[in-house]
Design an enzyme around this catalytic site. Sequence first.
Site, short mmCIF file in Angstrom:
data_model
loop_
_atom_site.label_atom_id
_atom_site.label_comp_id
_atom_site.label_asym_id
_atom_site.label_seq_id
_atom_site.Cartn_x
_atom_site.Cartn_y
_atom_site.Cartn_z
N ARG A 64 0.82 -1.22 0.00
CA ARG A 64 0.00 0.00 0.00
C ARG A 64 0.85 1.27 0.00
NH1 ARG A 64 -5.28 -1.43 3.77
NH2 ARG A 64 -6.42 -2.41 2.08
N LYS A 67 -19.27 -15.13 3.51
CA LYS A 67 -20.66 -14.74 3.71
C LYS A 67 -21.37 -14.32 2.43
CE LYS A 67 -19.77 -12.67 8.26
NZ LYS A 67 -18.72 -11.65 8.20
N GLY A 71 -8.89 -7.45 -0.47
CA GLY A 71 -9.27 -8.36 0.61
C GLY A 71 -8.53 -9.68 0.58
N GLY A 75 -13.13 -3.76 0.82
CA GLY A 75 -14.49 -3.23 0.97
C GLY A 75 -14.84 -2.25 -0.13
#
Length: 400
Positions: A39, A200, A357, A380
Amino acid sequence: MSKLNKKNVEDLQVKGRKVLVRVDFNVPMKDGVITDDKRIVGALPTIKYLLDHNAAVILCSHMGRPKGEFNMKYSLAPVAKRLTELLGQNVELASDVIGPDAKAKAAALKPGQAMLLENVRFHAEEEKNDPAFAKELASMAEIYVNDAFGTAHRAHASTAGVADYLPAVCGFLIRKEVEIMGKALADPARPFVAILGGAKVADKLNVISNLLEKCDTLIIGGGMAYTFLKAKGYEVGTSLVDDEKIDYCKQMIEKAEKLGKKLLLPVDTTIAKAFPDPIDAPIEVSVVDSDKIPADMMGLDIGPKTMELFAEAAKTAKTVVWNGPMGVFENPVLKKGTVAVCEALAAADATTIIGGGDSATAAINLGYADKMSHISTGGGASLEYLEGKGLPGIDAIQDK
């Protein structure tokens, strides 16, 4: 929206001006040492551009979740040190965010120099997008640049609020992220294959629906596949299932049929008695067809037939977007499905985009990062972008 219709750093005269740059330096750390500086490296083009064009650069970022209090465990000191090495010039760290040290260092900063404010989340006002806090941050600079794609889905003071007080433009990283993903969604080279995994279904509801309209083939693996398999009436044993979302999965299976899209689910599954504890512990597994998972067993990865099925679809694609691993990739026995997807994408003659992610972590840890066209820096944020949502950190930037 494949071209970003927002102003970027090249659209403003930055020479001799103080520029506040929101970056995403929320890097993984172990015992005070940065374990992955991807990053930080991602933000270098924007930082170097500003320094080369004689701006005085004030960098700000969050790190971890210090819950609005000063906590030196989350200090950006290691980042300032790493930046100093990467830029080949000193990057001073202020000991506070909007306090006397930050303001004194910002006031003394000369064109061509860079400094770093301490963790913006040391103030509770950051996550509340408090206008007074945003105004204090803005008061140190004349221009605001947002280059933190990883937090662009959050409306915080440093990602959106400061744009109310300063001319706001985006950096090169945000521009690249939005243009690559925007093109994949708006005008993809076809066949366009989307691969979704992870645990999920609930996290990816709108993503599934939005991608079905845009892609030619949607592949579903990982923990979320078992809710789909249950929706088809299969026995899934003790596998992860979101019972509230079974009807939704039925609707998505119908939607795929109606739109004439291929929806691929695992045809076989790697099963075990229980989830590995610790996650990388040795584990005894077997493979069964996906409609024959024993009642006391749990699916933890896709099986070999599924790996072939998914790989075949990915290899023939011209555009692939992948978000979420196929199984418990942190375990040497249960990483095979995720490795198979990495290999298929590496071999594909396609634009391959990994949406941040866990899938980004998997591709990097498994050694496939340099084989992908683009690995997003935001998990996200890229998910919300794939949903077709606006991102507050990008919406706050001035239009061209």
